[in-house]
Write a protein that holds these residues in place. Structure first.
Motif, PDB file in Angstrom:
ATOM      1  N   GLN A 291      42.954  32.840  51.807  1.00 62.89           N
ATOM      2  CA  GLN A 291      42.553  32.339  50.473  1.00 62.89           C
ATOM      3  C   GLN A 291      41.216  32.024  50.365  1.00 62.89           C
TER       4      GLN A 291
ATOM      5  N   ASP B 257      37.626  33.487  48.559  1.00 58.61           N
ATOM      6  CA  ASP B 257      37.421  32.816  47.659  1.00 58.61           C
ATOM      7  C   ASP B 257      35.879  32.233  48.296  1.00 58.61           C
TER       8      ASP B 257
ATOM      9  N   GLN C 264      44.398  34.076  41.275  1.00 59.25           N
ATOM     10  CA  GLN C 264      44.501  34.626  42.702  1.00 59.25           C
ATOM     11  C   GLN C 264      46.106  34.547  43.272  1.00 59.25           C
TER      12      GLN C 264
ATOM     13  N   ILE D  82      42.840  38.297  44.601  1.00 56.51           N
ATOM     14  CA  ILE D  82      41.720  36.857  44.153  1.00 56.51           C
ATOM     15  C   ILE D  82      40.542  37.786  43.100  1.00 56.51           C
TER      16      ILE D  82
END
Length: 473
Positions: free
Chosen positions: A49, A53, A130, A145
């Protein structure tokens, strides 16, 4: 059959111990393995994640530059450069939600409604979204995301990136089976160790059970040896003490039965012989008949006295006899004993001297009188004519002390430790009138009063019996 059930019980103990250890081991290792797997999956997801990002954050700046300049070709070039149809899918949408660039055009041409794609509605509202969801047109789990594209506060569109989790799932499956295999080996190893440990605990219990069974079967005096350095050692020591005590009690029982048999057989045999003589014609001679009747009377009284003493001793040892305690003056109790024994002493030409303080004691007067009379009777039996018996009573600390001293031959040194035993007499031929129970009864009466009694002697100067009783107040 008893051995079979004993083995079942021991096997049950072993099985319970082993089952407990295995359950604790399996629970603990499973909990640890589950925590490790969960931590691994959670760490991977958070790292992916963070990667998404960071990637989308950097790409959104480049795409924002291209959209500001309305350079769609540049947007498509960026998407194709950073997107990989097999692993990473990158898409760019306008502020109205229209797809303008994709790294997988063949797949995306089949999508009719992008609003239903996870994350799009939130991103079109100018918010980042996300998470994990199924692929757009597949059932594969993907990490995605959806990020709004902004420049100078102006909403330009949406950048959506998704990453397949198939590779991670394959890696996680390998890790899972590795951990599961390690868990299985750990449980098997713990099962082996637990089995040995449980058996090491069950074995001493088995030995102690067999030992207890032998005790129950009458094999007293056996020795139990266990080296465990724990509570089992203490239990083994207690069992050994019990075995020794049972052996001692069994020996006392055998001696007691032998003595009772001997003491009962003698008067009964004498009576039987005398009755047979009377039947054989001795009844016709008056002088012989009277002598035989006196013998029968004497032996019956001796037998009655023996039975009475045996019953009395049995009640005292069993604790059946309850003392009727009351506060009495020691002087008055001694005077009662002297009045009762004085005729016999005069007949035996034995004088008596009394030096007793009038001390208050709590006692059963009849039982304590019986004990003192037994001692005085013993003094008369062993005192020569024209001798003296001294009775003294005084206090010492919190105790009342009573001494009865005679001037007889005394007690031999090797007889002193045994004179309070049942049926023990200092006359091996047992020609005296005693049956060896008087002093034993006396000792138990004194013990019932929370007191004690000792004996001492000087050869050819007499014996001294000393009673210790607690003072009242």
């Amino acid at each position: 059959m008893k051995g079979f059930f004993s083995r079942i019980k021991l096997n049950t103990i072993h099985a319970k111990l082993l089952g407990t250890y295995l359950m604790l081991t399996a629970f603990g290792t499973s909990l640890l393995a589950g925590y490790i797997l969960w931590s691994f999956a959670d760490y991977f997801m958070r790292m992916r994640q963070v990667d998404l990002d960071n990637w989308t954050g950097a790409l959104s700046e480049s795409v924002a530059d291209a959209l500001t300049e309305k350079d769609i070709n540049r947007v498509q070039l960026l998407v194709k450069r950073y997107g990989a149809p097999q692993n990473v899918t990158l898409r760019v949408f306008t502020q109205e939600g229209k797809l303008i660039a994709t790294s997988d055009p063949k797949l995306d041409s089949q999508v009719k409604d992008w609003d239903r794609v996870p994350g799009m509605r939130v991103a079109l509202q100018n918010r980042v979204d996300q998470g994990i969801a199924k692929g757009v047109l597949s059932n594969q789990d993907r990490l995605y995301i959806a990020r709004p594209i902004e420049r100078n506060g102006q909403f330009l569109g949406v950048l959506r990136m998704s990453m397949t989790l198939e590779q991670f799932q394959r890696q996680f499956a390998r890790v899972f089976w590795s951990v599961l295999g390690t868990l299985g080996i750990t449980i098997l190893l713990c099962a082996f160790i637990s089995s040995r440990f449980a058996r090491s605990l069950a074995k001493p219990i088995e030995i102690m059970q067999h030992f207890a069974i032998r005790l129950g079967g009458g094999h007293f005096g056996d020795k139990l040896t266990i080296h465990e350095n724990n509570e089992l050692d203490q239990l083994a020591a207690e069992l050994n003490r019990m075995s020794e005590r049972l052996a001692s009690l069994d020996q006392e029982r055998r001696v007691f039965l032998a003595n009772v048999s001997h003491e009962l057989r003698t008067p009964i045999s004498n009576v039987q012989v005398t009755v047979d003589a009377l039947k054989g014609g001795a009844y016709e001679e008056p002088e012989l008949r009277d002598r035989f009747f006196l013998t029968i009377d004497s032996e019956i009284k001796r037998l009655a006295r023996l039975i009475h003493d045996l019953l009395d001793l049995g009640r005292l040892e069993a604790g059946v006899t309850k003392l009727e305690q009351q506060i009495i003056p020691l002087g008055g109790l001694i005077n009662r004993a002297v009045n009762a024994i004085e005729p016999r002493m005069q007949t035996a030409r034995i004088s008596l001297e009394v030096k007793v303080e009038n001390l208050p004691i709590e006692a059963d007067p009849e039982r304590l009188l019986q004990a003192i009379l037994n001692l005085l009777d013993n003094a008369i039996k062993h005192s020569p004519p024209n001798s003296q018996v001294l009775i003294s009573g005084y206090s010492k600390g919190k105790q009342a002390i009573i001494q009865i001293q005679d001037q007889g031959k005394g007690i031999k040194e090797n007889d002193l430790p045994r004179i309070f035993e049942q049926f023990y007499t200092t006359d091996p031929s047992r020609k005296s009138s005693g049956n060896g129970l008087g002093l034993a009864i006396t000792k138990r009466i004194i013990a019932a009063h929370q007191g004690s009694i000792t004996a001492s002697s000087i050869p050819n100067q007499g014996a001294t019996f000393t009673i210790y009783l607690p003072l009242k107040g």
